[in-house]
Motif scaffolding. Structure first.
Motif, short mmCIF file in Angstrom:
data_model
loop_
_atom_site.label_atom_id
_atom_site.label_comp_id
_atom_site.label_asym_id
_atom_site.label_seq_id
_atom_site.Cartn_x
_atom_site.Cartn_y
_atom_site.Cartn_z
N CYS A 296 0.86 -1.18 0.00
CA CYS A 296 0.00 0.00 0.00
C CYS A 296 0.90 1.23 0.00
O CYS A 296 1.68 1.44 0.93
CB CYS A 296 -0.91 -0.01 1.23
N ARG A 297 0.78 2.05 -1.07
CA ARG A 297 1.64 3.22 -1.22
C ARG A 297 0.80 4.49 -1.18
O ARG A 297 -0.37 4.49 -1.57
CB ARG A 297 2.38 3.15 -2.55
N PRO A 298 1.39 5.58 -0.74
CA PRO A 298 0.67 6.85 -0.77
C PRO A 298 0.38 7.27 -2.20
O PRO A 298 1.22 7.11 -3.10
CB PRO A 298 1.63 7.83 -0.10
N ALA A 299 -0.79 7.81 -2.45
CA ALA A 299 -1.10 8.35 -3.76
C ALA A 299 -0.35 9.65 -3.99
O ALA A 299 -0.06 10.02 -5.13
CB ALA A 299 -2.60 8.57 -3.90
N GLY A 300 -0.02 10.34 -2.90
CA GLY A 300 0.75 11.57 -3.00
C GLY A 300 2.22 11.32 -2.72
O GLY A 300 2.77 10.27 -3.05
N ALA A 301 2.85 12.28 -2.07
CA ALA A 301 4.28 12.19 -1.80
C ALA A 301 4.56 11.10 -0.77
O ALA A 301 3.86 10.96 0.24
CB ALA A 301 4.80 13.53 -1.29
N TRP A 302 5.61 10.31 -1.04
CA TRP A 302 6.04 9.25 -0.14
C TRP A 302 7.14 9.77 0.76
O TRP A 302 8.11 10.38 0.30
CB TRP A 302 6.52 8.05 -0.95
N SER A 303 7.04 9.52 2.08
CA SER A 303 8.02 10.01 3.03
C SER A 303 9.33 9.24 2.99
O SER A 303 10.33 9.68 3.56
CB SER A 303 7.44 9.91 4.45
N THR A 324 -5.85 -4.13 9.83
CA THR A 324 -4.61 -3.90 9.08
C THR A 324 -4.87 -3.17 7.78
O THR A 324 -4.11 -2.27 7.39
CB THR A 324 -3.90 -5.24 8.82
N THR A 325 -5.92 -3.53 7.07
CA THR A 325 -6.25 -2.83 5.83
C THR A 325 -6.53 -1.36 6.10
O THR A 325 -6.02 -0.47 5.40
CB THR A 325 -7.48 -3.48 5.16
N ARG A 326 -7.34 -1.09 7.11
CA ARG A 326 -7.65 0.31 7.41
C ARG A 326 -6.40 1.07 7.84
O ARG A 326 -6.20 2.22 7.44
CB ARG A 326 -8.71 0.38 8.52
N MET A 327 -5.55 0.43 8.65
CA MET A 327 -4.33 1.09 9.09
C MET A 327 -3.41 1.40 7.92
O MET A 327 -2.81 2.47 7.85
CB MET A 327 -3.61 0.22 10.12
N ALA A 328 -3.29 0.45 6.98
CA ALA A 328 -2.40 0.64 5.83
C ALA A 328 -2.82 1.86 5.02
O ALA A 328 -1.98 2.67 4.60
CB ALA A 328 -2.42 -0.61 4.96
N GLY A 335 1.53 9.58 4.14
CA GLY A 335 2.76 9.52 3.35
C GLY A 335 3.63 8.33 3.62
O GLY A 335 4.79 8.28 3.17
N ILE A 336 3.13 7.32 4.33
CA ILE A 336 3.92 6.15 4.73
C ILE A 336 3.43 4.92 3.98
O ILE A 336 2.22 4.64 3.95
CB ILE A 336 3.80 5.91 6.25
N ALA A 337 4.34 4.18 3.36
CA ALA A 337 3.99 2.93 2.68
C ALA A 337 3.92 1.79 3.69
O ALA A 337 4.49 1.88 4.79
CB ALA A 337 5.01 2.61 1.60
N SER A 338 3.24 0.73 3.32
CA SER A 338 3.17 -0.45 4.19
C SER A 338 2.97 -1.70 3.35
O SER A 338 2.54 -1.63 2.19
CB SER A 338 2.03 -0.33 5.22
N PHE A 339 3.29 -2.84 3.94
CA PHE A 339 3.16 -4.13 3.26
C PHE A 339 2.54 -5.10 4.23
O PHE A 339 3.07 -5.35 5.32
CB PHE A 339 4.53 -4.63 2.80
N ARG A 340 1.39 -5.64 3.87
CA ARG A 340 0.72 -6.66 4.67
C ARG A 340 0.73 -7.95 3.85
O ARG A 340 0.45 -7.93 2.66
CB ARG A 340 -0.70 -6.24 5.04
N PHE A 341 1.04 -9.06 4.49
CA PHE A 341 1.18 -10.31 3.74
C PHE A 341 0.76 -11.48 4.60
O PHE A 341 0.59 -11.35 5.83
CB PHE A 341 2.62 -10.47 3.24
N ASP A 342 0.59 -12.62 3.96
CA ASP A 342 0.19 -13.84 4.65
C ASP A 342 1.38 -14.78 4.78
O ASP A 342 2.03 -15.13 3.78
CB ASP A 342 -0.92 -14.56 3.88
N LEU A 343 1.67 -15.20 6.02
CA LEU A 343 2.61 -16.29 6.23
C LEU A 343 2.03 -17.57 5.66
O LEU A 343 0.83 -17.68 5.40
CB LEU A 343 2.88 -16.46 7.73
N ARG A 344 2.88 -18.57 5.46
CA ARG A 344 2.37 -19.87 5.00
C ARG A 344 1.37 -20.42 6.01
O ARG A 344 1.57 -20.34 7.22
CB ARG A 344 3.52 -20.85 4.82
#
Length: 593
Positions: A296-303, A324-328, A335-344
């Motif tokens: 999840c990346r900012p649509a505007g400027a990335w910090s 997690t989705t709402r927080m991302a 301006g903060i990117a995030s990555f949410r993923f699934d462990l095996r």
């Protein structure tokens, strides 16, 4: 479907605001899976994915999705129930128009079955040819009643008192049904339509005969049967089990008689795209050993900052209550990117090789490292890692092993380490299912009644007390010299983390079971703990373990923003915004549908 069978590769797609997975197949019958809502779907998510893979493996093009406002979907512009009905209709249209199938079978679970049937009430043109209804609610009022009962069991404070509810809303397992949703639910009634939802219907579950009779009177061919394993599917996110026999019946009904070869060129014409909104842009990717995640990346400027989020328990990457989705997306707005993923073993990632649960698995830290490597390749090397409960355990292990991480926010960490050979499932069942220990519950009369009735065995109590005593002894000896001087000790690893300039911020709900662990390793002095970790431990009074209320989530978000800000390398400028990596799976959500 056996664990050794290959799972057909699904690709991300979109149904208006709804995030979807589509698995192509050669046959002319497509299958749409309509899951249930909220907490129940969170429990069933993994099994629902397996059912979709089983049907796709039989040759039918298969589509499953998150309703707007749930999972990884975008929030709808309007009310939730009409948006869900629109998503179901869009799924049917997708299979007929984009995938090119001639017949459509729909499988609905619980409220999803109710909505799937009602989606055809005012539908014009080709609709559903076969419909599977798994334990449907005949009315929306029945759904509301059952969810209200579940809420009293699921949404409780540490002292077991009911969670305070917002006015005109209902929280169920941290998912909130708002006032408009509750009103719309009250108007749902499967007995009201004057025509059946499909020519052929399979109804599985208790008390379905009256509904079956109604559909037969309207001209449908209806088969009925029990759903004996419903509870194990939708009532426990940690230990949910796939109802293999029931799902085999569902698969057989959905694919029986499907023939022909459709035009597979339509699948190849599906264009890669993204999830986008005014403040954020998201891409789906596969990496490492088949893991699935969303950047999840900012649509505007990335910090220049990126936060890596690890699964809590077996909750899919969207998080408990979709936190997690709402927080991302909130981070992206800042301006903060995030990555949410699934462990095996979680969400859309593959099973663990031995089929074991991923909770507190020591080797899962390698999957966290794979996520860091993946993000580094995209130009988004994470500086901060976030985890709750078992996710906090994995986050600590990753911080100790990977110098690219500069800070960790650990929420309700139960333990820093787990002894080899620990029966994790038993530990979790005994520890996290009950906020009170056996000694505390021994003061309650109903506890003794359960013993006398045989519901709780004395051997089970004795084993739990022994495990609790061993844990207390382990915590008591944690700061003994022979342990703290070891390089592998918790104190030793934290000291090395601090020497490289990284810090740990720990947050606990009041009375959380993990608080004694921190005190055992670092002492009871707040100042001493703060010096050794880099941040003082924050205790949130009046908060449940899952941080269900928005106000509690806001407090954690403020802490996360602070940790991200203070973890920035002071000598380096923020990097330029990376370009999108070629070849990644991605998805665009269009409000126009």
């Amino acid at each position: 479907m056996s664990p050794t069978d290959p799972i057909p590769v699904a690709i991300p797609g979109a149904l208006g605001d709804a995030f979807a997975w589509y698995a192509p197949g050669p046959l002319r019958r497509g299958v749409l899976l309509c899951g249930t809502f909220g907490f129940e779907q969170g429990c069933a998510y993994r099994s629902w994915r397996e059912l979709a893979a089983t049907i796709a493996g039989a040759g039918c093009p298969t589509l499953r999705f998150d309703y707007p406002g749930q999972g990884d979907s975008r929030d709808p512009d309007g009310p939730e129930i009409p948006a869900a009905l629109d998503a179901i209709r869009a799924g049917i249209a997708f299979l007929r128009e984009r995938a090119g199938v001639e017949e459509v079978a729909v499988v609905g679970l619980r409220l999803g079955a109710t909505l799937a049937a009602l989606s055809q009430e005012d539908s014009a043109g080709a609709g559903i040819d076969r419909l599977v209804m798994l334990s449907p609610f005949v009315t929306g009022k029945a759904y509301r009643r059952e969810m209200a009962m579940q809420s009293r069991l699921l949404d409780v404070m540490p002292d077991r008192t009911p969670m305070p509810q917002e006015p005109d809303a209902l929280m169920v397992g941290s998912f909130v049904l708002g006032a408009r949703t509750l009103t719309d639910l009250a108007g749902l009634d499967l007995m009201a339509p004057a025509r059946p939802p499909a020519p052929r219907i399979l109804l599985l579950g208790p008390k379905v005969e009256a509904l079956a009779g109604r559909y037969r009177a309207l001209g449908s061919a209806v088969e009925t049967g029990p759903f004996p394993d419903l509870t194990q599917l939708v009532s426990d996110p940690l230990f949910s089990r796939t109802p293999e026999q029931t799902f085999a019946l569902v698969r057989d009904f959905a694919v029986d008689g499907a023939t022909g070869e459709r035009d597979g060129a339509r699948d190849r014409s599906l264009e890669p795209c993204r999830l986008t909104d005014a403040a954020w842009s998201e891409e789906v990717s596969r990496f490492g050993p088949g893991l699935v995640g969303i950047l999840c990346r900012p649509a505007g400027a990335w910090s220049g900052d990126t936060v890596l989020v690890v699964n809590s328990g077996r909750n899919p990457r969207a998080g408990h209550g979709r936190q997690t989705t709402r927080m991302a997306r909130r981070l992206a707005a800042a301006g903060i990117a995030s990555f949410r993923f699934d462990l095996r073993g979680i969400g859309d990632s593959p099973d663990r090789p031995d089929g074991s649960l991923p909770l507190y698995a020591a080797d899962s830290v390698g999957e966290v490292t794979a996520a860091i490597d993946h993000l580094a390749g995209l130009g988004y090397t994470p500086g901060v890692i976030l985890g709750n409960c078992s996710g906090a355990y994995q986050a600590f292990q990753a911080l100790a092993q990977d110098a690219r991480l500069r800070a960790a926010l650990l929420v309700n960490l139960y333990c820093f380490d787990l002894k080899p050979g620990t029966d994790v499932e038993t530990m979790v069942r005994d520890t996290f299912r009950h906020s009170q220990g056996y000694l505390a519950r021994a003061r309650q009369g109903r506890f003794w009644r359960r013993i006398l009735s045989g519901e709780i065995g004395l051997s089970r109590i004795a084993a739990a007390l022994l495990r609790d005593a061993a844990a207390r002894l382990d915590r008591w000896s944690a700061r003994m010299p022979w342990r703290t001087l070891q390089r592998a000790s918790v104190a030793g690893r934290v000291a090395r983390i601090r020497r490289r300039g990284a810090r740990i911020c720990m947050v606990y709900s009041a009375d959380d079971l993990g608080i004694p662990t921190v005190q055992a390793h670092f002492g009871a002095s707040d100042d001493r703990i703060g010096r050794r970790l880099g941040y003082p431990v924050t205790i949130l009074p009046g908060t449940d373990h899952n941080l269900s209320r928005q106000a509690d989530q806001d407090r954690v978000f403020a802490l996360l923003e602070r940790v991200v800000r203070e973890a920035r390398p002071t000598a380096e400028p923020a990097p330029a915004r990376p370009s999108r990596s070629p070849g990644g799976l991605s998805l665009r959500l269009s409000r126009s549908g």
